[in-house]
Write an enzyme that holds these catalytic residues in place. Sequence first.
Site, PDB file in Angstrom:
ATOM      1  N   LYS A  74      -4.358 -18.683  -3.343  1.00 62.88           N
ATOM      2  CA  LYS A  74      -5.310 -18.237  -2.193  1.00 62.88           C
ATOM      3  C   LYS A  74      -6.452 -18.902  -2.225  1.00 62.88           C
ATOM      4  CE  LYS A  74      -4.086 -14.036  -1.793  1.00 62.88           C
ATOM      5  NZ  LYS A  74      -3.868 -12.755  -1.886  1.00 62.88           N
TER       6      LYS A  74
ATOM      7  N   LYS B 160      -5.649 -10.840 -11.803  1.00 56.13           N
ATOM      8  CA  LYS B 160      -5.360  -9.362 -11.061  1.00 56.13           C
ATOM      9  C   LYS B 160      -5.161  -8.487 -12.278  1.00 56.13           C
ATOM     10  CE  LYS B 160      -4.161  -8.414  -6.810  1.00 56.13           C
ATOM     11  NZ  LYS B 160      -4.586  -8.686  -5.649  1.00 56.13           N
TER      12      LYS B 160
ATOM     13  N   LYS C  52     -10.920 -14.348 -10.030  1.00 62.98           N
ATOM     14  CA  LYS C  52     -11.132 -13.205  -8.970  1.00 62.98           C
ATOM     15  C   LYS C  52      -9.913 -12.766  -8.546  1.00 62.98           C
ATOM     16  CE  LYS C  52     -14.408 -11.404  -6.284  1.00 62.98           C
ATOM     17  NZ  LYS C  52     -13.461 -10.095  -6.747  1.00 62.98           N
TER      18      LYS C  52
HETATM   19  P1  NAD Z   1      -3.177   0.520   0.371  1.00 66.14           P
HETATM   20  O1  NAD Z   1      -2.899   1.372  -0.732  1.00 66.14           O
HETATM   21  O2  NAD Z   1      -4.557   0.852   0.976  1.00 66.14           O
HETATM   22  O3  NAD Z   1      -2.256   0.583   1.514  1.00 66.14           O
HETATM   23  C1  NAD Z   1      -0.728   0.639   1.528  1.00 66.14           C
HETATM   24  C2  NAD Z   1       0.073   1.343   2.358  1.00 66.14           C
HETATM   25  O4  NAD Z   1       1.302   0.895   2.345  1.00 66.14           O
HETATM   26  C3  NAD Z   1      -0.247   2.859   2.299  1.00 66.14           C
HETATM   27  O5  NAD Z   1      -0.383   3.515   3.532  1.00 66.14           O
HETATM   28  C4  NAD Z   1       1.303   3.352   1.747  1.00 66.14           C
HETATM   29  O6  NAD Z   1       1.327   4.480   2.228  1.00 66.14           O
HETATM   30  C5  NAD Z   1       1.996   2.332   2.471  1.00 66.14           C
HETATM   31  N1  NAD Z   1       3.222   1.833   1.560  1.00 66.14           N
HETATM   32  C6  NAD Z   1       3.477   1.829   0.145  1.00 66.14           C
HETATM   33  N2  NAD Z   1       4.782   1.433   0.048  1.00 66.14           N
HETATM   34  C7  NAD Z   1       5.452   1.320   1.127  1.00 66.14           C
HETATM   35  C8  NAD Z   1       6.859   1.157   1.334  1.00 66.14           C
HETATM   36  N3  NAD Z   1       7.772   1.029   0.553  1.00 66.14           N
HETATM   37  N4  NAD Z   1       7.166   1.420   2.567  1.00 66.14           N
HETATM   38  C9  NAD Z   1       6.200   1.584   3.755  1.00 66.14           C
HETATM   39  N5  NAD Z   1       5.114   1.834   3.329  1.00 66.14           N
HETATM   40  C10 NAD Z   1       4.628   1.825   2.404  1.00 66.14           C
HETATM   41  O7  NAD Z   1      -3.248  -0.929  -0.066  1.00 66.14           O
HETATM   42  P2  NAD Z   1      -3.816  -2.240   0.815  1.00 66.14           P
HETATM   43  O8  NAD Z   1      -5.122  -2.360  -0.089  1.00 66.14           O
HETATM   44  O9  NAD Z   1      -3.819  -2.175   2.244  1.00 66.14           O
HETATM   45  O10 NAD Z   1      -2.857  -3.233   0.152  1.00 66.14           O
HETATM   46  C11 NAD Z   1      -1.619  -3.623   0.951  1.00 66.14           C
HETATM   47  C12 NAD Z   1      -1.020  -5.064   0.479  1.00 66.14           C
HETATM   48  O11 NAD Z   1      -1.924  -6.045   0.917  1.00 66.14           O
HETATM   49  C13 NAD Z   1      -0.847  -5.168  -0.768  1.00 66.14           C
HETATM   50  O12 NAD Z   1       0.296  -6.223  -1.242  1.00 66.14           O
HETATM   51  C14 NAD Z   1      -2.177  -5.849  -1.575  1.00 66.14           C
HETATM   52  O13 NAD Z   1      -2.014  -6.614  -2.777  1.00 66.14           O
HETATM   53  C15 NAD Z   1      -2.490  -6.745  -0.269  1.00 66.14           C
HETATM   54  N6  NAD Z   1      -3.818  -7.016  -0.257  1.00 66.14           N
HETATM   55  C16 NAD Z   1      -4.787  -6.118  -0.113  1.00 66.14           C
HETATM   56  C17 NAD Z   1      -6.196  -6.732   0.026  1.00 66.14           C
HETATM   57  C18 NAD Z   1      -7.095  -5.798  -0.127  1.00 66.14           C
HETATM   58  O14 NAD Z   1      -8.418  -6.173   0.350  1.00 66.14           O
HETATM   59  N7  NAD Z   1      -7.024  -4.458   0.102  1.00 66.14           N
HETATM   60  C19 NAD Z   1      -6.090  -7.957   0.047  1.00 66.14           C
HETATM   61  C20 NAD Z   1      -5.338  -8.974  -0.331  1.00 66.14           C
HETATM   62  C21 NAD Z   1      -4.009  -8.481  -0.146  1.00 66.14           C
END
Ligand code: NAD
Length: 470
Positions: free
Chosen positions: A93, A105, A69
């Site tokens: 995780k 991934k 997953k």
């Molecule tokens: P997303 O694309 O919805 O949001 C990311 C946000 O961060 C955006 O608003 C973007 O503009 C901003 N951003 C990107 N680079 C940046 C920088 N250098 N400085 C400041 N802001 C920046 O992504 P997400 O789904 O919220 O994921 C964010 C993190 O969480 C990632 O590391 C992802 O792997 C992790 N994550 C996400 C999920 C999920 O369910 N979506 C689950 C587990 C982990």
Amino acid sequence: MNEPLTFRQSVDHMVQHTMSVLDLDSGLRDVIRSCNSVIQVRFPVKLRGKIHTFKGWRATHSTHRLPVKGGIRYVPYADQDEVEALAALMSYKCALVDVPFGGSKGALQIDPSQYDRDEMEMITRRFATELIRKGYMNPATNVPAPDMGTGQREMAWMAGTYKHLFPDDINHQACVTGKPVHHGGIRGRVEATGRGVQYALQEFFRHPRDVADTGMSGGLEGKTVVIQGLGNVGYHAAKFLSEEDGVKVIAVIEREGVLLNPAGIPIQHLRDHMVEHKTIRSFPDANFEEDGRKALELECDILIPAAMEAQIDEENCDRIQAKMIVEAANGPVTFGADQKLQQRGVVILPDVYVNAGGVTVSYFEWIRNISHIRFGRMQRRHDEQRANQYATLLQEITGAHLSDAARDAVIRGADEIDLVRSGLDDTMRLAYQEMHNTLHGNEQIHDLRTAAYVIAIDKIARSYHDVGIY
Ligand code: NAD
């Protein structure tokens, strides 16, 4: 100066550091650490009269449990190293929070802002076809989910592509999670990772001994927060923590800069502004400054990096002033920075725990899909009937009168979102308690990340021991 570690090397170093605490056979260590397989695909799509070639990856880290997953991200800088690192984090995780999946991934090298909706659909369906044909997307063996740059829309297209290729697979809906609710998704999945960040912090603050290690005291109310990234994870975490737990979000860092307001930034208002204006610059209720990275160093109680990996590295870690770092993003603190921050006594809630809410609710969605029934459908009215009988009985015995509102509140049966939240809260609480006990029960463990990895790797090792390696 030494070359900075890649993301995969950084994760690998953290795992190796943990392995030194565990008494494991060296062969088994290698099996657990290494990525089982990874594919790279290149595929053409004709857009605007021209053929464009896209490149993507899907890595499978550990198949000790199936399906594997993990999310699929759409980012311009994607590469294989990053995908392998993220797949490894997924294995640890899932093991930590007792989600019975292996880790995987995927990523597509793309800037989604350069394509319109129809183009994104064509590209996504083509990418999904590649993954499905090569055995990297299937309800029984490999189940993607959303990550950076992807969401319900992309998951619906992927599920539709799988169904088109395998209409006779009765479990076709379970081939991806994070789908829209009316296409086999589950209520609460969109907010799940951010909600999990909130539950993780709530549980942390139930342990005064751990809170004291940060130099803080009391509960979450009034704590100051700096958050980086107001995307899916960051927005929901910031919204729930500020609206429900009373934290004050004093800075929101985004790609173009940072918004600052010591009195607290209204998160829903900011998000509405971002959706409408596609920028944070013109937001009226905070001051804008260009240097977002510098704002990671602001004095605050809790720093929540929720954007991307390697944001706190050996260059800026000595200037970080937060009392604790909550890793909502995957890998936001590099191995080198982690070591230095630990030495300084900065408490870090690690990514493998903090953002596990997404995969936890994905697990609930997958179960819903393979059981073909919404949670609560069979028992909700029955529960209400019994509660109603108890309430009537209570009134008869005590002679007290229950108002209609009180009676309704007491007898209301749980619907799906209540059950999802309850299951997620329980998962986050139990995982933290296990980390807390491991941290305080082993003299060789000095930090929560090592505690989390010890628990995860021990569970994976036990699974290999029980089933054998073949
Ligand atoms: P997303 O694309 O919805 O949001 C990311 C946000 O961060 C955006 O608003 C973007 O503009 C901003 N951003 C990107 N680079 C940046 C920088 N250098 N400085 C400041 N802001 C920046 O992504 P997400 O789904 O919220 O994921 C964010 C993190 O969480 C990632 O590391 C992802 O792997 C992790 N994550 C996400 C999920 C999920 O369910 N979506 C689950 C587990 C982990």
